[in-house]
Design an enzyme around this catalytic site. Structure first.
Site, short mmCIF file in Angstrom:
data_model
loop_
_atom_site.label_atom_id
_atom_site.label_comp_id
_atom_site.label_asym_id
_atom_site.label_seq_id
_atom_site.Cartn_x
_atom_site.Cartn_y
_atom_site.Cartn_z
CD1 TRP A 172 21.74 -27.30 29.03
CD2 TRP A 172 22.38 -26.86 26.89
NE1 TRP A 172 22.02 -28.52 28.24
CE2 TRP A 172 22.51 -28.18 27.24
CE3 TRP A 172 22.62 -26.11 25.86
CZ2 TRP A 172 22.94 -28.92 26.14
CZ3 TRP A 172 22.96 -26.76 24.79
CH2 TRP A 172 23.15 -28.12 24.87
CG ASN A 173 18.15 -26.17 23.72
OD1 ASN A 173 17.60 -26.20 25.06
ND2 ASN A 173 17.45 -26.54 22.93
CD GLU A 269 10.17 -28.84 23.43
OE1 GLU A 269 11.44 -29.12 22.94
OE2 GLU A 269 9.55 -27.76 23.04
CB CYS A 303 13.98 -30.23 21.07
SG CYS A 303 14.85 -30.31 22.88
#
Length: 532
Positions: A172-173, A269, A303
């Site tokens: 979602w980011n 990832e 991330c």
């Protein structure tokens, strides 16, 4: 908690949904979800306000299996489509993304709560990825002559075949970059894709799918399912020929186990606890600007963003003063324009984590240098960009990923100490080093245990160098995106070796002993001639 750490803000009333997000448009995008007509529905909320945003159909495991069945049929024709045709579609998609960017900027902001400037970076990233693989795929995928076993007599070729149907689970980011960015090379390699975007930001992914169809992608080649991983994740894994996953390390471990059991490939990832090192010869003003760019993009929900700052004690106080001043002047806001510096968190669980990490650190003695509190006056999920000092190993955020607008600052005495402390984590995704001496900065970067390291930049330099691989070490994942790795992972290599005239067995009337002597002499001659 001290109130003088407040951050400037923009007015909350500007968070009304933009006119482009009509109910008709949302319904049209939702109709692209691969689900039955009578499917159960799920309602998402707009992070800026908490108001309902979209009503989406929920896919079942049966819907996932049906999507894979359609994809397998479509993939055969797609794999037979020329690379030049695929290239034209991707370049058309590139143009459409740029031409229609306002639509997806509104969508990304509405679904994720990020600022427009952060959303725009996803537009540029998607366009760059489309152009790169459209124009580089032939170089990576074309048949390649390889040195044969016997010079001249062995004609060896390496071929690349698509895996088949790739499953992509995107987060979602970064709902556009991670959805389209991972699908593009898979599609260019001749695969079909069945993707599960996060439900919260599914509209953005569906917009990319809609645009790709407008660009000319045939029906069935790229499909989307919506639902919880606990419900449809198993069906994705059971049917996939390859799994691409971006998300938590815990989920990544399970996917790696399941992929291993099925003997299929997986690229993962995962999380990060990234460090930035400020050396004693760094340009302090630029480093302070860089730290803001490293720690607070997409409200820290990135991330590759930085959560640990290690600063040489010779410049520590000057750097911290400059960095804290910049942090305090960041503007929080829920505006659909470029006026805000920092948006809000995307979901309540992230707000809970950020609050818990900061409160735990403060209770155990950490000092809040900037921020440190939620801002419900702006919206339900706003939290101020926060800088902490005096963080110790007994505090949760010292070693655990916060994934929010929170960073801890630590002084160090020498470079070896800084490198050791930066590497003292099971993660290894991204790093940043600041020095006026480029050679010195690169030398330190090479000693960091991270898949990408940036010198005098936060993360964009490595991420944007799309011809180079990007991914994590350790608990930050397996596999790479970008570059040759980013497309070749979606292929099966095949070696075709055509032996001519004479093979490896002795010809008629030549004894095995004589043949062995002849081959031994030939091998020595090849070595003497410098043949590899």
């Amino acid at each position: 908690m001290a109130t003088d750490h407040a951050v400037p803000s923009t007015s909350a009333h500007r968070s009304v949904l933009p006119a482009s997000l009509t109910s008709a448009r949302i319904e049209r995008l939702a109709a692209r979800v691969a689900a039955a007509a009578d499917a159960a529905r799920v309602t998402t909320s707009a992070p800026y306000t908490g108001a309902p945003l979209a009503d989406l159909p929920v896919s079942t495991p049966g819907d996932v299996e049906d999507a894979f069945a359609r994809a397998r049929i479509a993939q055969k024709a797609w794999a037979a489509t020329s690379l030049s045709r695929r290239k034209k579609i991707m370049l058309r998609f590139h143009d459409l993304v740029l031409a229609r960017q306002d639509e997806v900027l509104d969508l990304m902001q509405a679904e994720s709560g990020k600022t427009r400037r952060d959303a725009f970076l996803e537009v540029t990233d998607t366009a760059i990825t489309s152009r790169y693989y459209a124009r580089s795929a032939a170089r990576f995928l074309e048949p390649k002559r390889r040195r044969g076993a016997i010079p001249v007599l062995t004609h060896t070729t390496e071929l690349r075949h698509p895996k088949g149907v790739v499953a992509i689970v995107s987060p979602w980011n970064y709902p556009l970059s991670m959805a389209a960015g991972d699908a593009i090379p898979a599609l260019m390699a001749g695969n079909a894709v069945v993707q599960k975007p996060d439900t919260q930001t599914a509209l953005t992914a569906l917009w990319a799918l809609d645009l790709m169809h407008e660009a000319g992608l045939p029906a069935g080649v790229w499909q989307m399912v919506v639902g919880r991983g606990s419900s449809i994740g198993g069906a994705l894994m059971d049917n996939a020929d390859y799994m691409m996953f971006t998300g938590s390390t815990a989920s990544g471990r399970k996917i790696a186990r399941d992929a291993g059991e099925r003997l299929i490939g997986a690229s993962l990832e995962l999380g990060g606890k990234n460090a930035m090192i400020v050396l004693d010869d760094a340009d302090i003003e630029k480093a302070a600007d860089g730290a803001v760019a490293a720690c607070f993009p997409s409200t820290g929900q990135l991330c590759v963003s930085v959560e640990r700052l290690y600063v040489d004690e010779a410049v520590h106080d000057r750097f911290v003063a400059a960095f804290v001043a910049r942090t305090k002047h960041l503007k929080l806001g829920a505006s659909y324009d470029y006026g805000s510096d920092v948006g809000c968190l995307t979901n309540p669980s992230q707000l809970e984590t950020v609050t818990a990490h900061v409160d735990d650190a403060v209770a155990k003695g950490a000092t809040v240098l900037a921020g440190g509190r939620a801002r419900p006056d702006l919206g339900p999920l706003f939290y101020e960009p926060t800088v902490l000092a005096g963080v110790t190993p007994d505090m949760t955020l010292c070693e655990h990923e916060t994934f929010g607008p929170v960073v801890s600052v630590y002084p160090f005495r020498d470079v070896d100490e800084a490198i050791a402390r930066a590497n003292a984590t099971p993660y290894g995704l991204n790093g940043s080093v600041w020095s006026r001496n480029g050679a010195r900065g690169r030398a330190v970067a090479a000693r960091l245990h991270a898949g990408t390291v940036n010198v005098n930049e936060a993360y964009a330099a490595a991420w944007g160098s799309i011809d180079a691989p990007m991914g994590g070490m350790g608990d930050s994942g397996l596999g790479r995106r970008h570059g040759a790795d980013g497309i070749l992972k979606y292929t099966e290599p095949q070696t075709v070796a055509h032996q001519r005239v004479q093979g490896f067995t002795p010809p008629a009337r030549v004894s095995p002993e004589t043949w062995a002597a002849l081959l031994s002499t030939a091998l020595k001659a090849l070595k003497a001639a410098g043949v590899r």
